[in-house]
Design an enzyme around this catalytic site. Sequence first.
Site, PDB file in Angstrom:
ATOM      1  N   LYS A 217       0.793  -1.244   0.023  1.00  9.49           N
ATOM      2  CA  LYS A 217       0.140  -0.112   0.024  1.00  9.49           C
ATOM      3  C   LYS A 217       0.997   1.240  -0.046  1.00  9.49           C
ATOM      4  O   LYS A 217       1.993   1.285   0.384  1.00  9.49           O
ATOM      5  CB  LYS A 217      -1.057  -0.017   1.121  1.00  9.49           C
ATOM      6  N   ARG A 251      -3.649  -9.839   5.437  1.00 16.14           N
ATOM      7  CA  ARG A 251      -4.024 -10.089   3.771  1.00 16.14           C
ATOM      8  C   ARG A 251      -2.810  -9.418   3.008  1.00 16.14           C
ATOM      9  O   ARG A 251      -2.556  -8.239   3.045  1.00 16.14           O
ATOM     10  CB  ARG A 251      -5.379  -9.203   3.814  1.00 16.14           C
TER      11      ARG A 251
HETATM   12  N1  HH2 Z   1      -7.507  -3.816   1.151  1.00 20.68           N
HETATM   13  C1  HH2 Z   1      -8.020  -3.705  -0.071  1.00 20.68           C
HETATM   14  C2  HH2 Z   1      -9.000  -4.642  -0.670  1.00 20.68           C
HETATM   15  N2  HH2 Z   1      -9.698  -5.279   0.272  1.00 20.68           N
HETATM   16  N3  HH2 Z   1      -9.934  -5.827   2.505  1.00 20.68           N
HETATM   17  C3  HH2 Z   1      -9.575  -6.092   3.838  1.00 20.68           C
HETATM   18  N4  HH2 Z   1     -10.107  -6.748   4.902  1.00 20.68           N
HETATM   19  N5  HH2 Z   1      -8.497  -5.164   4.214  1.00 20.68           N
HETATM   20  C4  HH2 Z   1      -7.810  -4.398   3.540  1.00 20.68           C
HETATM   21  O1  HH2 Z   1      -6.798  -3.919   3.653  1.00 20.68           O
HETATM   22  C5  HH2 Z   1      -8.146  -4.634   2.143  1.00 20.68           C
HETATM   23  C6  HH2 Z   1      -9.441  -5.257   1.633  1.00 20.68           C
HETATM   24  C7  HH2 Z   1      -7.118  -3.145  -1.161  1.00 20.68           C
HETATM   25  O2  HH2 Z   1      -6.009  -3.705  -1.490  1.00 20.68           O
HETATM   26  P1  HH2 Z   1      -6.198  -4.813  -3.132  1.00 20.68           P
HETATM   27  O3  HH2 Z   1      -7.154  -5.709  -2.899  1.00 20.68           O
HETATM   28  O4  HH2 Z   1      -4.696  -5.169  -3.242  1.00 20.68           O
HETATM   29  O5  HH2 Z   1      -6.493  -3.858  -4.215  1.00 20.68           O
HETATM   30  P2  HH2 Z   1      -7.862  -3.237  -4.973  1.00 20.68           P
HETATM   31  O6  HH2 Z   1      -8.812  -2.745  -4.161  1.00 20.68           O
HETATM   32  O7  HH2 Z   1      -7.556  -2.314  -5.974  1.00 20.68           O
HETATM   33  O8  HH2 Z   1      -8.315  -4.658  -5.599  1.00 20.68           O
END
Ligand code: HH2
Length: 272
Positions: A217, A251
């Site tokens: 992030k 995660r």
């Molecule tokens: N961060 C993202 C998405 N879902 N869920 C939880 N519980 N906690 C988090 O910190 C979290 C999450 C964002 O990251 P990512 O899935 O890599 O990216 P994107 O939202 O662009 O798919």
Amino acid sequence: MKPPSPADRPIVMGILNVTPDSFSDGGRFDRPEAALARGLALFEAGADIVDVGGESTRPGAAATPAAEERRRVVPVIEALRRSGPGLVSVDTTKAEVAQAALDAGADIVNDVSGLAFDPRLGTLLASRGVPVVLMHLRGDFDGMHREPSYADVGAEVAAELRAALARAQAAGIDPAQTILDPGIGFSKDAEHSLSLMRRLPELLALGRPLLVGPSRKSFIGRVTGRPAGERLFGTAGAVAAAILAGAHLVRVHDVAEMADVARVCDAIREAA
Ligand code: HH2
């Protein structure tokens, strides 16, 4: 299924974004065959849970209609449930998507809105009796990346997670099925995210298992000056800090590496 208890070793949740536009892996796994292969590889690398998401939450991402989100995640969840050895969660804020995902075999629902976006989701989860991740954010889908303002980010996130727990309970969800998440990077700037990483013990005091999602992030980019694709070691630092502070689940995108980090930190935490 009961969520992992605080006495257990850290749980690694591997990220599988079946989206064209996620911030660090968008477009890589948006065909079902590529997504299944990636999900199985995440299990192979040591993931306890594979988290399947069909809508990007990155700043500026377009909202995804429920039917499209369902179309993206359901075949992947079905296939992973058939051939994968571990648990599958669905990363969604929508009851319609969660229902289809649970029907396809998903074990856990990961709701980044903490039951604030879709009033039907809480009722669905109560009737299915599955674990739910209640993540903290402020505002709606468009608003969650706007300039955040906190007088005391640790205390305010703790209070708002307590409110998410109350929403869950009001919907009839067993409190024992809830997992909390500070929502690193969601309606928080880098300073807020760093502050929350330091103040995880205050969130643990809410009495529920804690999931932390720092992987690649922007607060890591802010500290290291590196783009998303070069944040492996920065992510390792954040995962180590989270586990040593007492987080129960992390995660992450880089499962093999972070499973080692989590194991070593857990061993240190448990050492005499
Ligand atoms: N961060 C993202 C998405 N879902 N869920 C939880 N519980 N906690 C988090 O910190 C979290 C999450 C964002 O990251 P990512 O899935 O890599 O990216 P994107 O939202 O662009 O798919």
